[in-house]
Motif scaffolding. Structure first.
Motif, PDB file in Angstrom:
ATOM      1  N   GLU A 183      12.619 -24.758  -6.593  1.00  0.00           N
ATOM      2  CA  GLU A 183      13.781 -24.388  -7.786  1.00  0.00           C
ATOM      3  C   GLU A 183      14.677 -24.847  -8.282  1.00  0.00           C
ATOM      4  O   GLU A 183      13.841 -25.991  -9.125  1.00  0.00           O
ATOM      5  CB  GLU A 183      14.642 -25.263  -5.902  1.00  0.00           C
ATOM      6  N   PRO A 184      14.728 -24.134  -8.854  1.00  0.00           N
ATOM      7  CA  PRO A 184      15.799 -23.257  -9.169  1.00  0.00           C
ATOM      8  C   PRO A 184      15.506 -21.547  -9.815  1.00  0.00           C
ATOM      9  O   PRO A 184      16.068 -21.329  -9.860  1.00  0.00           O
ATOM     10  CB  PRO A 184      17.154 -23.242  -9.388  1.00  0.00           C
ATOM     11  N   PHE A 185      13.626 -22.470 -10.327  1.00  0.00           N
ATOM     12  CA  PHE A 185      13.566 -20.561 -11.188  1.00  0.00           C
ATOM     13  C   PHE A 185      12.502 -20.484 -10.639  1.00  0.00           C
ATOM     14  O   PHE A 185      10.980 -20.032 -11.325  1.00  0.00           O
ATOM     15  CB  PHE A 185      12.894 -22.074 -12.486  1.00  0.00           C
ATOM     16  N   GLY A 186      12.619 -19.441  -9.283  1.00  0.00           N
ATOM     17  CA  GLY A 186      11.180 -19.401  -8.773  1.00  0.00           C
ATOM     18  C   GLY A 186      11.071 -17.564  -8.566  1.00  0.00           C
ATOM     19  O   GLY A 186      10.188 -17.229  -8.772  1.00  0.00           O
ATOM     20  N   VAL A 187      11.610 -17.349 -10.084  1.00  0.00           N
ATOM     21  CA  VAL A 187      11.672 -16.521 -10.409  1.00  0.00           C
ATOM     22  C   VAL A 187      10.535 -16.077 -11.850  1.00  0.00           C
ATOM     23  O   VAL A 187       9.912 -14.533 -12.055  1.00  0.00           O
ATOM     24  CB  VAL A 187      12.854 -15.082 -10.743  1.00  0.00           C
ATOM     25  N   TRP A 188      10.384 -17.271 -11.951  1.00  0.00           N
ATOM     26  CA  TRP A 188       9.554 -17.099 -13.292  1.00  0.00           C
ATOM     27  C   TRP A 188       7.940 -16.255 -13.550  1.00  0.00           C
ATOM     28  O   TRP A 188       7.378 -16.174 -13.817  1.00  0.00           O
ATOM     29  CB  TRP A 188       9.619 -18.708 -14.304  1.00  0.00           C
ATOM     30  N   PRO A 189       7.144 -16.567 -12.084  1.00  0.00           N
ATOM     31  CA  PRO A 189       6.045 -16.413 -11.807  1.00  0.00           C
ATOM     32  C   PRO A 189       5.995 -15.064 -11.858  1.00  0.00           C
ATOM     33  O   PRO A 189       5.264 -14.224 -12.631  1.00  0.00           O
ATOM     34  CB  PRO A 189       5.607 -16.951 -10.267  1.00  0.00           C
ATOM     35  N   GLY A 190       7.099 -14.502 -11.296  1.00  0.00           N
ATOM     36  CA  GLY A 190       7.695 -13.082 -10.942  1.00  0.00           C
ATOM     37  C   GLY A 190       7.503 -12.193 -12.528  1.00  0.00           C
ATOM     38  O   GLY A 190       6.605 -11.554 -12.996  1.00  0.00           O
ATOM     39  N   LEU A 191       8.624 -12.819 -13.750  1.00  0.00           N
ATOM     40  CA  LEU A 191       8.878 -12.460 -14.093  1.00  0.00           C
ATOM     41  C   LEU A 191       7.349 -12.916 -15.649  1.00  0.00           C
ATOM     42  O   LEU A 191       6.980 -11.508 -16.254  1.00  0.00           O
ATOM     43  CB  LEU A 191       9.877 -13.386 -15.200  1.00  0.00           C
ATOM     44  N   THR A 192       6.956 -13.581 -15.426  1.00  0.00           N
ATOM     45  CA  THR A 192       5.252 -13.954 -15.914  1.00  0.00           C
ATOM     46  C   THR A 192       4.006 -12.922 -16.198  1.00  0.00           C
ATOM     47  O   THR A 192       3.722 -12.347 -16.482  1.00  0.00           O
ATOM     48  CB  THR A 192       4.364 -15.077 -15.778  1.00  0.00           C
ATOM     49  N   ILE A 193       4.685 -12.108 -14.423  1.00  0.00           N
ATOM     50  CA  ILE A 193       3.443 -11.077 -13.855  1.00  0.00           C
ATOM     51  C   ILE A 193       3.504 -10.287 -14.288  1.00  0.00           C
ATOM     52  O   ILE A 193       3.019  -9.369 -15.215  1.00  0.00           O
ATOM     53  CB  ILE A 193       3.284 -11.319 -12.515  1.00  0.00           C
ATOM     54  N   ALA A 194       4.788  -9.904 -14.554  1.00  0.00           N
ATOM     55  CA  ALA A 194       5.361  -8.736 -15.122  1.00  0.00           C
ATOM     56  C   ALA A 194       4.916  -8.463 -16.024  1.00  0.00           C
ATOM     57  O   ALA A 194       5.044  -7.813 -17.033  1.00  0.00           O
ATOM     58  CB  ALA A 194       6.502  -8.219 -14.651  1.00  0.00           C
ATOM     59  N   SER A 195       5.493  -9.452 -17.085  1.00  0.00           N
ATOM     60  CA  SER A 195       5.280  -9.180 -18.658  1.00  0.00           C
ATOM     61  C   SER A 195       3.630  -9.178 -18.896  1.00  0.00           C
ATOM     62  O   SER A 195       3.684  -8.487 -19.635  1.00  0.00           O
ATOM     63  CB  SER A 195       6.154 -10.377 -19.310  1.00  0.00           C
ATOM     64  N   VAL A 196       2.753  -9.373 -18.437  1.00  0.00           N
ATOM     65  CA  VAL A 196       1.546  -9.782 -19.080  1.00  0.00           C
ATOM     66  C   VAL A 196       0.302  -8.901 -18.701  1.00  0.00           C
ATOM     67  O   VAL A 196      -0.249  -8.559 -18.948  1.00  0.00           O
ATOM     68  CB  VAL A 196       1.220 -10.939 -18.837  1.00  0.00           C
ATOM     69  N   ASN A 197       0.668  -7.962 -17.819  1.00  0.00           N
ATOM     70  CA  ASN A 197       0.504  -6.687 -17.055  1.00  0.00           C
ATOM     71  C   ASN A 197       0.660  -5.948 -17.676  1.00  0.00           C
ATOM     72  O   ASN A 197       1.663  -4.826 -17.797  1.00  0.00           O
ATOM     73  CB  ASN A 197       1.078  -6.662 -15.701  1.00  0.00           C
TER      74      ASN A 197
END
Length: 561
Positions: A183-197
């Motif tokens: 909290e409040p940055f729980g979106v960062w793991p998802g953004l990282t996965i979407a960016s490097v895939n």
């Protein structure tokens, strides 16, 4: 010069035909522009062909007068270069004709003055209903003919692994104890996965490492500004962001451009994003590093455990298979030349043999093998850069980029010669089947090509058997049951293609000398052009195989002894 200018105009018209926005304009002009471009190209090609044949005739006469200059060495490269350019022009004309025929519309009745006035008024207001209908039909047809993306295994893999990664990353937003951590940055793991895939493993790992490195450098600079420059004021933050962005982009390394770009964009979010989320810079930066690292770890686990794919394994397999397919191609080409020689002998003895089915079968096999070679070269071009970036985790040797890139270059050159050889053999078959062809009736050219291709095929067989012994698992890599010396020995077998080239030149020289003595005054320049191109293709194929062996030797020397 005129022929090249006409070809450029033809390319421009083809680009316009491929542009959906200009498609209706071409239809309305009734293909007049395309037809004029086609006529100009055909006229310039014919005039260039006549001029080139005249120049070759003069060069041949000069070479004959000066006996110290070998005719083959004097004109072979020029013949091949001209043939390549001329063949490109022929393909453009054929494609132009096909496009024009597809675009032809049925004739329409002549409009009255009132109708033309109404249509003109409508055009002033915008597109006419007729043009809108044509544009709509064009897009419907393009959408209908588009292949379904589900049939692509690579697209399915990329979609599945991205979806699974985003599903797991969403736990940081939905699971209470994970949300308390992020909290409040729980979106960062998802953004990282979407960016490097990305589609290939090597490229994905490369981008993941760049993202992590860019984050660490941006974090270090932001902490430096916050602690040493009291960077809690806009008067400090804004110049700091400007200076860092300039330095990072100015020093950007093309091989790691994403790390530099991401570092430049992250500084601003670190210095100002912390304010908008009610946290200090010292609280914001560690959590950002932590969650981006979590995203990278999740990506690595998904890539390696759930959807494993190795570009390295593919290129190691494709390199060996290319030589095997090329061996089959040369063997079929030799059989094609043998069939022509049998037909030539039957024509000399007056025996009628219907060998059209044999030639059709062999031509089809040659076309399939040529397409297979093209497919393997395309795969290598796509996968090789990713294979260089793929991590080996200490379990394999690092790929030697110069030698493998050089090997791919020679393979592409072999593909070009194979494509030209298919066309040349087809033209020779048409020529030698004609009883009016003095060149092919009195001189054993088909036997010469059968012998030349047989020499290349035999050497290919020797080299491929050596590769099979050195790489029993059909992958270009160090083997458990063989040493680096075995790999070097297999690669050195390609050196014998030098002797094959000498033999081919000797065969060609004997036949050409015999042809000069018997028909010096009636020599057909078109047939001479075809003879030179075919022999040049065989010689160039052998030369590039010899150079490919040299690159193989360089790569085998990197194997552990």
């Amino acid at each position: 010069s005129e022929m090249i200018d006409s070809m450029i105009d033809a390319f421009q018209n083809l680009n316009e035909m491929a542009d959906p926005l200009s498609y209706t304009k071409i239809l309305d002009s009734d293909n007049s522009q395309a037809s004029s471009s086609l006529t100009a190209l055909a006229r310039s090609m014919e005039s260039t062909r006549i001029a080139f044949l005249s120049a070759i005739s003069i060069a041949t006469k000069e070479a004959q007068d000066n006996g110290s200059i070998p005719i083959f060495a004097h004109v072979a490269r020029r013949l091949t270069s001209f043939h390549s350019l001329y063949k490109l022009g022929q393909d453009l004309i054929q494609y132009h004709k096909k496009t024009i025929n597809n675009n032809e519309q049925p004739p329409e009745h002549d409009n009255t003055d009132e109708e033309r006035g109404a249509e003109t008024e409508t055009k002033r207001k915008g597109q006419t209903p007729k043009r809108w209908a044509r544009k709509f039909c064009f897009f419907i047809r393009a959408a209908w003919n588009t292949p379904w993306l589900w049939h692509s295994a690579e697209r399915r893999r990329l979609a599945f692994k991205t979806a699974v990664g985003m599903f797991i990353a969403s736990f940081f937003l939905t699971v209470d104890w994970l949300w308390q951590i992020s909290e409040p940055f729980g979106v960062w793991p998802g953004l990282t996965i979407a960016s490097v895939n990305l589609a290939t493993t090597g490229s994905s790992f490369h981008k993941a490492v760049d993202r992590m490195i860019g984050t660490l450098f941006a974090a270090a600079f932001s902490l430096l500004v916050a602690d040493f420059l009291h960077g809690h004021s806009d008067y400090v933050k804004i110049p700091a962001i400007a200076i860092w962005t300039f330095l990072v982009l100015y020093m950007k390394n093309p091989e790691h451009s994403y790390a530099y770009t991401y570092s430049a964009t992250s500084v601003g979010s670190m210095l100002y994003g912390s304010v908008f989320n009610d946290s200090t810079i010292l609280e914001y930066i560690p959590k950002r590093i932590q969650l981006i690292f979590v995203g990278v770890i999740l990506f690595v686990l998904i890539e390696l455990l759930l959807f494993p794919r190795s570009s390295r394994k593919r290129i190691e397999k494709e390199f060996i298979e290319f030589f095997e397919v090329l061996h089959s191609f040369v063997k079929k080409a030799s059989e094609y030349a043998d069939a022509m020689e049998i037909e030539t002998q039957s024509l000399r003895t007056g025996t009628v043999i219907d060998s059209s089915d044999v030639f059709d079968t062999l031509a089809s096999s040659l076309g399939d093998l040529k397409d297979s070679l093209k497919s393997k070269v395309s795969t290598l071009e796509k996968e090789l850069p990713s294979a260089f970036l793929e991590p080996n985790f200490g379990f394999a040797i690092k790929l030697d980029a110069p030698s493998l890139s050089g090997l791919l270059t020679e393979m592409k050159a072999c593909l070009v010669q194979a494509e030209t050889l298919v066309f040349a053999l087809s033209e020779i078959e048409d020529q030698h089947a004609s009883q009016e062809s003095v060149v092919f009736q009195e001189i054993d050219w088909t036997q010469a090509y059968a012998s030349s291709l047989g020499l290349v095929s035999d050497q290919m067989d020797t080299s491929c058997r050596a590769l099979s012994r050195a790489f029993p698992d059909k992958r270009l890599r160090p083997q458990q049951n063989s040493t680096a010396l075995d790999a070097i020995t297999a690669a050195s077998s390609f050196r014998d293609f030098r002797d094959v080239r000498y033999h081919v030149v000797a065969i060609w020289a004997c036949n050409f000398e015999e042809l000069q003595k018997s028909n010096a005054g009636t020599l057909d320049l078109n047939e001479t052009l075809l003879l030179g191109i075919t022999t040049s293709c065989i010689l160039e194929l052998a030369r590039h195989l010899q150079l490919a062996g040299k690159e193989l030797e360089a790569y085998a020397k990197t194997f552990p002894s």
